[in-house]
Scaffold this motif. Structure first.
Motif, PDB file in Angstrom:
ATOM      1  N   PRO A   5      -6.412  11.715  15.318  1.00 33.11           N
ATOM      2  CA  PRO A   5      -6.353  13.367  15.005  1.00 33.11           C
ATOM      3  C   PRO A   5      -6.482  14.044  16.636  1.00 33.11           C
ATOM      4  CG  PRO A   5      -8.656  12.816  14.630  1.00 33.11           C
ATOM      5  CD  PRO A   5      -8.027  11.846  14.610  1.00 33.11           C
ATOM      6  N   PHE A   6      -6.751  13.677  17.799  1.00 32.29           N
ATOM      7  CA  PHE A   6      -6.950  13.999  19.266  1.00 32.29           C
ATOM      8  C   PHE A   6      -7.168  12.353  19.806  1.00 32.29           C
ATOM      9  CE2 PHE A   6     -11.520  14.995  17.736  1.00 32.29           C
ATOM     10  CZ  PHE A   6     -11.512  14.370  18.937  1.00 32.29           C
ATOM     11  N   PRO A   7      -6.173  12.733  21.539  1.00 30.35           N
ATOM     12  CA  PRO A   7      -6.501  11.373  21.777  1.00 30.35           C
ATOM     13  C   PRO A   7      -8.065  11.217  22.559  1.00 30.35           C
ATOM     14  CG  PRO A   7      -5.487  13.673  23.401  1.00 30.35           C
ATOM     15  CD  PRO A   7      -6.229  13.931  21.990  1.00 30.35           C
ATOM     16  N   TYR A   8      -8.718  10.197  21.916  1.00 30.65           N
ATOM     17  CA  TYR A   8      -9.416   9.145  22.099  1.00 30.65           C
ATOM     18  C   TYR A   8     -10.573   9.277  21.062  1.00 30.65           C
ATOM     19  CZ  TYR A   8      -8.097   8.964  26.935  1.00 30.65           C
ATOM     20  OH  TYR A   8      -7.348   8.126  27.983  1.00 30.65           O
ATOM     21  N   ALA A   9      -9.742   9.722  19.868  1.00 30.65           N
ATOM     22  CA  ALA A   9     -10.462  10.655  18.953  1.00 30.65           C
ATOM     23  C   ALA A   9     -11.528   9.020  18.562  1.00 30.65           C
ATOM     24  CB  ALA A   9     -10.135  10.453  17.541  1.00 30.65           C
ATOM     25  N   ARG A  10     -11.490   8.353  18.980  1.00 32.94           N
ATOM     26  CA  ARG A  10     -11.611   6.692  17.869  1.00 32.94           C
ATOM     27  C   ARG A  10     -12.595   6.257  18.943  1.00 32.94           C
ATOM     28  NH1 ARG A  10      -5.469   5.311  15.732  1.00 32.94           N
ATOM     29  NH2 ARG A  10      -5.511   5.176  18.512  1.00 32.94           N
ATOM     30  N   GLU A  11     -12.209   5.965  20.815  1.00 32.96           N
ATOM     31  CA  GLU A  11     -14.034   6.212  21.653  1.00 32.96           C
ATOM     32  C   GLU A  11     -14.951   7.015  21.155  1.00 32.96           C
ATOM     33  OE1 GLU A  11     -10.337   6.743  22.117  1.00 32.96           O
ATOM     34  OE2 GLU A  11      -9.624   4.608  22.540  1.00 32.96           O
ATOM     35  N   LEU A  12     -14.641   7.981  21.380  1.00 29.25           N
ATOM     36  CA  LEU A  12     -15.703   9.269  21.332  1.00 29.25           C
ATOM     37  C   LEU A  12     -16.446   8.926  19.234  1.00 29.25           C
ATOM     38  CD1 LEU A  12     -14.069  12.695  21.935  1.00 29.25           C
ATOM     39  CD2 LEU A  12     -15.753  10.979  23.684  1.00 29.25           C
ATOM     40  N   THR A  13     -16.100   8.173  18.408  1.00 29.57           N
ATOM     41  CA  THR A  13     -16.665   7.637  17.169  1.00 29.57           C
ATOM     42  C   THR A  13     -17.243   7.395  17.478  1.00 29.57           C
ATOM     43  OG1 THR A  13     -14.814   9.281  16.171  1.00 29.57           O
ATOM     44  CG2 THR A  13     -16.642   7.149  14.545  1.00 29.57           C
ATOM     45  N   ALA A  14     -16.693   6.109  18.294  1.00 29.17           N
ATOM     46  CA  ALA A  14     -17.401   4.075  18.404  1.00 29.17           C
ATOM     47  C   ALA A  14     -18.527   4.836  19.452  1.00 29.17           C
ATOM     48  CB  ALA A  14     -16.248   3.698  18.593  1.00 29.17           C
ATOM     49  N   LEU A  15     -18.246   5.595  19.592  1.00 25.14           N
ATOM     50  CA  LEU A  15     -19.479   6.229  21.653  1.00 25.14           C
ATOM     51  C   LEU A  15     -20.696   7.083  20.582  1.00 25.14           C
ATOM     52  CD1 LEU A  15     -17.699   6.682  24.385  1.00 25.14           C
ATOM     53  CD2 LEU A  15     -19.543   4.682  24.267  1.00 25.14           C
ATOM     54  N   ALA A  16     -20.207   7.524  19.377  1.00 29.55           N
ATOM     55  CA  ALA A  16     -21.972   8.212  19.098  1.00 29.55           C
ATOM     56  C   ALA A  16     -22.037   7.544  17.680  1.00 29.55           C
ATOM     57  CB  ALA A  16     -20.481   9.266  18.096  1.00 29.55           C
ATOM     58  N   GLY A  17     -21.646   6.267  17.737  1.00 30.64           N
ATOM     59  CA  GLY A  17     -22.078   5.377  16.666  1.00 30.64           C
ATOM     60  C   GLY A  17     -23.069   4.327  17.163  1.00 30.64           C
ATOM     61  N   TRP A  18     -22.957   4.766  18.806  1.00 27.59           N
ATOM     62  CA  TRP A  18     -23.713   3.509  19.221  1.00 27.59           C
ATOM     63  C   TRP A  18     -24.901   4.052  19.426  1.00 27.59           C
ATOM     64  CZ3 TRP A  18     -22.966   2.544  24.970  1.00 27.59           C
ATOM     65  CH2 TRP A  18     -23.792   1.175  25.389  1.00 27.59           C
ATOM     66  N   PRO A  19     -25.642   5.123  19.206  1.00 28.03           N
ATOM     67  CA  PRO A  19     -27.238   5.116  19.880  1.00 28.03           C
ATOM     68  C   PRO A  19     -27.480   5.755  18.101  1.00 28.03           C
ATOM     69  CG  PRO A  19     -25.706   7.820  20.277  1.00 28.03           C
ATOM     70  CD  PRO A  19     -24.558   6.393  20.291  1.00 28.03           C
ATOM     71  N   VAL A  20     -26.636   5.768  17.166  1.00 29.11           N
ATOM     72  CA  VAL A  20     -26.472   5.775  15.556  1.00 29.11           C
ATOM     73  C   VAL A  20     -27.525   4.337  15.463  1.00 29.11           C
ATOM     74  CG1 VAL A  20     -25.929   5.927  13.160  1.00 29.11           C
ATOM     75  CG2 VAL A  20     -25.729   7.572  14.822  1.00 29.11           C
ATOM     76  N   ALA A  21     -26.455   2.966  15.943  1.00 31.76           N
ATOM     77  CA  ALA A  21     -26.670   1.971  15.974  1.00 31.76           C
ATOM     78  C   ALA A  21     -27.635   1.466  16.088  1.00 31.76           C
ATOM     79  CB  ALA A  21     -25.333   0.972  15.939  1.00 31.76           C
ATOM     80  N   ALA A  22     -28.665   1.942  17.298  1.00 32.82           N
ATOM     81  CA  ALA A  22     -29.819   1.401  18.033  1.00 32.82           C
ATOM     82  C   ALA A  22     -31.092   2.244  17.209  1.00 32.82           C
ATOM     83  CB  ALA A  22     -29.670   2.215  18.705  1.00 32.82           C
ATOM     84  N   VAL A  23     -30.776   3.117  16.346  1.00 31.88           N
ATOM     85  CA  VAL A  23     -31.530   3.838  16.030  1.00 31.88           C
ATOM     86  C   VAL A  23     -31.433   3.013  14.492  1.00 31.88           C
ATOM     87  CG1 VAL A  23     -32.396   5.667  14.719  1.00 31.88           C
ATOM     88  CG2 VAL A  23     -31.535   6.563  16.674  1.00 31.88           C
ATOM     89  N   PHE A  24     -31.098   3.116  13.848  1.00 32.67           N
ATOM     90  CA  PHE A  24     -30.635   2.372  12.882  1.00 32.67           C
ATOM     91  C   PHE A  24     -31.480   0.607  12.868  1.00 32.67           C
ATOM     92  CE2 PHE A  24     -29.083  -0.576   9.816  1.00 32.67           C
ATOM     93  CZ  PHE A  24     -29.993  -0.328   8.848  1.00 32.67           C
TER      94      PHE A  24
END
Length: 176
Positions: A76-95
């Motif tokens: 939907p905007f530039p780098y949306a996939r990259e930002l979503t994956a970067l936001a998933g990194w701490p979520v994966a760490a907490v999980f």
């Protein structure tokens, strides 16, 4: 040719030099936990192996999320996939930290270490395990790089200790 007295003096002198040149055996420094148990801290190499393997295990799902987003999500905007994956990194760490609560992580199993609280000698709880995994995977590498560049450790307090589970022979009682 030497006399017996000279030979004795040479032997004792050589003995002192060989004793001084011999490397001293270093016993591991033992740490007493809050509950009175004495444990052997893990070596830096073992801790780095455990943290490195845990970091890889957290990074792989994040990489998988990014690859899945590349094939399924319109940007939907530039780098949306990259930002979503970067936001998933701490979520994966907490999980991943939550899944290792009251137990050892895969990295700790491979390295033969265990993380305990210094104040009471127990394993980390549910919330603390999630937070510690975020620290190990995301924050401490940044602090490490900052320290290599000449910075300080900002006064980080030691609340946990990584112990050598094999040397200590420690069986951690479950938390209540």
């Amino acid at each position: 040719m030497t006399t017996p007295t000279e030979a004795t003096e040479l032997d004792t002198g050589a003995g002192k030099e060989s004793q001084a040149a011999a490397p001293a055996l270093v016993e591991p420094q033992l740490v007493t936990l809050g509950d009175g148990r004495t444990v052997a801290p893990a070596r830096d190499r073992e801790v780095l192996i455990a943290w490195g393997l845990d970091a890889v295990l957290v990074f792989l799902p994040t990489l998988g999320l990014y690859i899945a987003l590349c094939f399924t999500m319109p940007a939907p905007f530039p780098y949306a996939r990259e930002l979503t994956a970067l936001a998933g990194w701490p979520v994966a760490a907490v999980f991943y930290g939550f899944t290792t609560a009251y137990h050892r992580s895969v990295g700790q199993l491979v390295a033969g270490t265990r993380t305990l609280r210094i104040d009471n000698g127990r394993s980390l709880g549910f919330w603390r395990s999630g937070w510690m995994m975020v620290l190990r995977v995301l924050i401490l590498p940044v602090v490490f790089l900052f320290c290599l560049c000449g910075g300080s450790t900002f006064g980080i307090k030691d609340r946990h200790i990584s112990i050598d589970a094999l040397a200590t022979g420690l069986q951690v009682p479950p938390c209540r």
